[in-house]
Design a protein around this motif. Structure first.
Motif, mmCIF file in Angstrom:
data_model
loop_
_atom_site.group_PDB
_atom_site.id
_atom_site.type_symbol
_atom_site.label_atom_id
_atom_site.label_comp_id
_atom_site.label_asym_id
_atom_site.label_seq_id
_atom_site.Cartn_x
_atom_site.Cartn_y
_atom_site.Cartn_z
ATOM 1 N N TYR A 452 0.805 -1.228 0.000
ATOM 2 C CA TYR A 452 0.000 0.000 0.000
ATOM 3 C C TYR A 452 0.838 1.278 0.000
ATOM 4 O O TYR A 452 0.297 2.372 -0.042
ATOM 5 N N ASN A 453 2.158 1.188 0.094
ATOM 6 C CA ASN A 453 2.927 2.434 0.171
ATOM 7 C C ASN A 453 4.114 2.469 -0.805
ATOM 8 O O ASN A 453 5.091 3.161 -0.568
ATOM 9 N N GLY A 454 3.988 1.708 -1.910
ATOM 10 C CA GLY A 454 5.061 1.716 -2.904
ATOM 11 C C GLY A 454 5.033 2.965 -3.775
ATOM 12 O O GLY A 454 6.047 3.398 -4.310
ATOM 13 N N THR A 455 3.871 3.541 -3.920
ATOM 14 C CA THR A 455 3.743 4.712 -4.783
ATOM 15 C C THR A 455 4.021 5.981 -3.985
ATOM 16 O O THR A 455 3.357 6.258 -2.993
ATOM 17 N N ILE A 456 5.034 6.700 -4.405
ATOM 18 C CA ILE A 456 5.350 7.970 -3.739
ATOM 19 C C ILE A 456 5.365 9.063 -4.803
ATOM 20 O O ILE A 456 6.108 8.983 -5.785
ATOM 21 N N ALA A 457 4.543 10.045 -4.595
ATOM 22 C CA ALA A 457 4.457 11.148 -5.559
ATOM 23 C C ALA A 457 5.788 11.897 -5.627
ATOM 24 O O ALA A 457 6.604 11.822 -4.692
ATOM 25 N N GLY A 458 5.967 12.615 -6.698
ATOM 26 C CA GLY A 458 7.185 13.415 -6.854
ATOM 27 C C GLY A 458 7.405 14.287 -5.632
ATOM 28 O O GLY A 458 6.476 14.923 -5.143
ATOM 29 N N ASN A 459 8.626 14.228 -5.115
ATOM 30 C CA ASN A 459 9.017 14.994 -3.923
ATOM 31 C C ASN A 459 8.277 14.584 -2.645
ATOM 32 O O ASN A 459 8.357 15.270 -1.631
ATOM 33 N N GLY A 460 7.559 13.471 -2.690
ATOM 34 C CA GLY A 460 6.864 12.997 -1.493
ATOM 35 C C GLY A 460 7.742 12.035 -0.699
ATOM 36 O O GLY A 460 8.891 11.758 -1.060
ATOM 37 N N SER A 461 7.198 11.541 0.373
ATOM 38 C CA SER A 461 7.965 10.596 1.184
ATOM 39 C C SER A 461 7.025 9.665 1.937
ATOM 40 O O SER A 461 5.828 9.927 2.051
ATOM 41 N N THR A 462 7.586 8.581 2.443
ATOM 42 C CA THR A 462 6.840 7.687 3.319
ATOM 43 C C THR A 462 7.836 7.160 4.355
ATOM 44 O O THR A 462 9.036 7.415 4.248
ATOM 45 N N THR A 463 7.329 6.467 5.351
ATOM 46 C CA THR A 463 8.238 5.933 6.366
ATOM 47 C C THR A 463 7.903 4.473 6.642
ATOM 48 O O THR A 463 6.780 4.026 6.433
ATOM 49 N N PHE A 464 8.919 3.750 7.097
ATOM 50 C CA PHE A 464 8.649 2.439 7.695
ATOM 51 C C PHE A 464 9.460 2.347 8.977
ATOM 52 O O PHE A 464 10.332 3.193 9.241
ATOM 53 N N GLY A 465 9.133 1.375 9.799
ATOM 54 C CA GLY A 465 9.803 1.291 11.090
ATOM 55 C C GLY A 465 10.101 -0.138 11.474
ATOM 56 O O GLY A 465 9.598 -1.097 10.873
ATOM 57 N N PHE A 466 10.968 -0.274 12.449
ATOM 58 C CA PHE A 466 11.245 -1.612 12.969
ATOM 59 C C PHE A 466 11.752 -1.538 14.398
ATOM 60 O O PHE A 466 12.222 -0.488 14.860
ATOM 61 N N VAL A 467 11.572 -2.658 15.091
ATOM 62 C CA VAL A 467 12.155 -2.848 16.419
ATOM 63 C C VAL A 467 13.170 -3.958 16.292
ATOM 64 O O VAL A 467 12.932 -4.963 15.599
ATOM 65 N N ALA A 468 14.336 -3.774 16.901
ATOM 66 C CA ALA A 468 15.395 -4.778 16.784
ATOM 67 C C ALA A 468 15.992 -5.093 18.145
ATOM 68 O O ALA A 468 16.000 -4.244 19.045
#
Ligand code: GLA
Length: 483
Positions: A452-468
């Motif tokens: 659901y978050n592969g598409t990023i508009a020009g100059n846009g951004s997204t985030t993902f996170g993890f616990v390690a």
């Protein structure tokens, strides 16, 4: 020393939903399997979502083997039950005594647990010499000296301090009348002064306001604390967290609005912490109440952790109400199982959706556009855009950490799909990842966009996170390529 105050009946009895709130919905995907998250102790389970699970500790019980065994096994945050209060730390003016509190800090360190400091400014468990200070200026000096004396002794060793405890009265009368309001004014000025002094004394510690009967959103007391925190945040007064003591029983049940209260405070830009949880009762009813509280915390991204106020029922200040997670023999109660399950079902904190706001555009060029003719050759294919990844450490604790990676589309063209090569240092292994799919858990892996978050508009951004698990330093390395 114990208080026997009566907690006021808090309106409607809680609606105790039997089933766990289903938190994993659209917009959030756990990339690794659920079993990776099925920890078997409270602390490890909470850590899997970047939270902690703590207990109040009594220094007099550190030599009790059942007590010590459970403490070391289950908890990764410790609050001294009485040992950091004013009567214990500065029993006479200018004379500081830290022996019992030091013993707790040293035990916490040896079991890999962090510390909550409790508490610097409170009206109770206050030595009589403080109550007999007669002028505002002298009491201000006394308060500053106490905060500086205690915080400097523990500088760098405390995750969060309850800077001020229980300053508000029950009901709608505002601040509680105490030596603090009587000498320093019936307004929050002295509370602000305490927070500013605390920030200077140990800039690394989170600074909390802590209180009880602030769990039901519509209560006047809750609103009073909320308005103070909102005002502090608006004016830059250094406050990082609000503690909800959450001592519950039949006269003061878990309110139906509990999660709303936590999330409304969090929306002010502070962490929320459940700081002294105990719930009187037994069996399934007690277990369901605990489940409701834990689910509420897990549903609020900025609910940083939960502390129960003691280990076994007889360790409690309300022992006759059997309000804790272990019985007198140290056996796990149904409430323990409910808490562990709720923690294991929990949502990782950053339930980040792709930002809906566009990032600030750079200033338009002031030079005139090039006058050369546009290229006649076709644009290169296979390069739909360029991306860059930025790593940010969100939280760390002994043995683990939580991180967030921002994936930035640096081009003007939409990108459809991204991959972040993630270099995990030796000893680091991911226990949980969200908003991306990991190709593994250690070493050099790829984190690829979720569906659901592969598409990023020009100059846009997204985030993902993890616990390690493992050390947060050195930091993992990140790169980015499309798709
Ligand atoms: C309050 C205080 C705690 C403790 C309990 C009773 O909640 O914040 O430190 O004294 O009362 O044990």
């Amino acid at each position: 020393m114990r208080e026997s105050r009566i907690r006021r009946r808090a309106g409607l009895r809680a609606v105790l939903a039997g089933g766990a709130v289903l938190l994993v919905g659209a917009g959030l995907s756990l990339a690794l399997t659920a079993t990776a998250n099925a920890a078997t102790t409270l602390g490890a389970s909470a850590a899997a979502t970047g939270r902690y699970f703590g207990t109040a500790v009594n220094s007099g019980k550190l030599n009790d083997s059942t007590y010590s065994t459970i403490l070391a096994r289950e908890f990764n945050m410790v609050t001294p039950e009485n040992e950091m209060k004013w009567d214990a730390t500065e029993p006479s003016r200018g004379t500081f005594t830290f022996g019992n509190a030091d013993a707790i800090v040293s035990r916490a360190t040896s079991i890999g647990a962090r510390m909550r400091g409790h508490t610097l400014v409170w009206h109770s468990q206050l030595p009589s010499w403080v109550s007999s200070v007669s002028s505002a200026s002298d009491l201000t000096t006394v308060m500053h000296n106490h905060i500086n004396g205690v915080m400097s002794h523990y500088k760098g060793k405390i995750y969060a301090w309850d800077v001020v405890n229980e300053a508000f009265a029950d009901g709608s009368s505002g601040l509680r009348s105490s030596i603090w309001t009587q000498r320093l004014g019936n307004n929050t000025g002295w509370i602000e002064d305490a927070f500013r002094t605390a920030r200077a004394a140990d800039p690394a510690a989170k600074l909390c306001y802590n209180d009880y009967n602030t769990d039901n959103w519509t209560d006047a007391k809750t609103q009073g604390v909320y308005n103070m925190v909102r005002d502090f945040k608006a004016r830059g007064v250094p406050i990082d967290c609000v503690g909800f003591q959450s001592h519950f029983n039949s006269a003061s049940p878990v309110p139906a609005s509990y999660q709303t209260t936590l999330s409304n405070f969090a929306a002010l830009g502070v962490d929320v912490q459940i700081t002294e949880l105990d719930i009187e009762g037994s069996g399934t009813t007690q277990a369901n109440n605990y489940r409701t509280v834990v689910n509420a915390c897990m549903a609020v991204a900025r609910c940083a952790g939960i502390t129960v106020w003691g280990i076994r029922d007889p360790d409690s200040w309300r022992a006759s109400g059997t309000p804790l997670l272990f019985d007198g023999s140290g056996n796990k109660k149904p409430a323990y199982d409910a808490v562990l399950t709720a923690l294991n079902n929990g949502t990782p904190p950053p339930t980040t959706n792709p930002p809906t706001t566009t990032r600030p555009s750079t200033a338009p060029p002031t030079t005139s556009p090039p006058t050369t003719a546009p290229p006649t050759s076709a644009p290169p294919t296979g390069q739909p855009g360029t991306c860059a990844a930025t790593y940010r450490l969100v939280n760390s604790w002994p043995g683990g950490f939580q991180a967030e990676v921002t994936v930035q589309n640096n081009g003007a063209t939409t990108i459809n799909g991204w991959t972040v090569p993630l270099g995990l240092p030796a000893g680091v292994s991911i226990v949980n990842m969200w908003n991306a799919v990991g190709s593994g858990t250690s070493g050099s892996i790829n984190a690829t966009n979720a569906n659901y978050n592969g598409t990023i508009a020009g100059n846009g951004s997204t985030t993902f996170g993890f616990v390690a698990n493992g050390s947060s330093t050195p930091a993992p390395t990140v790169g980015c390529h499309t798709p």
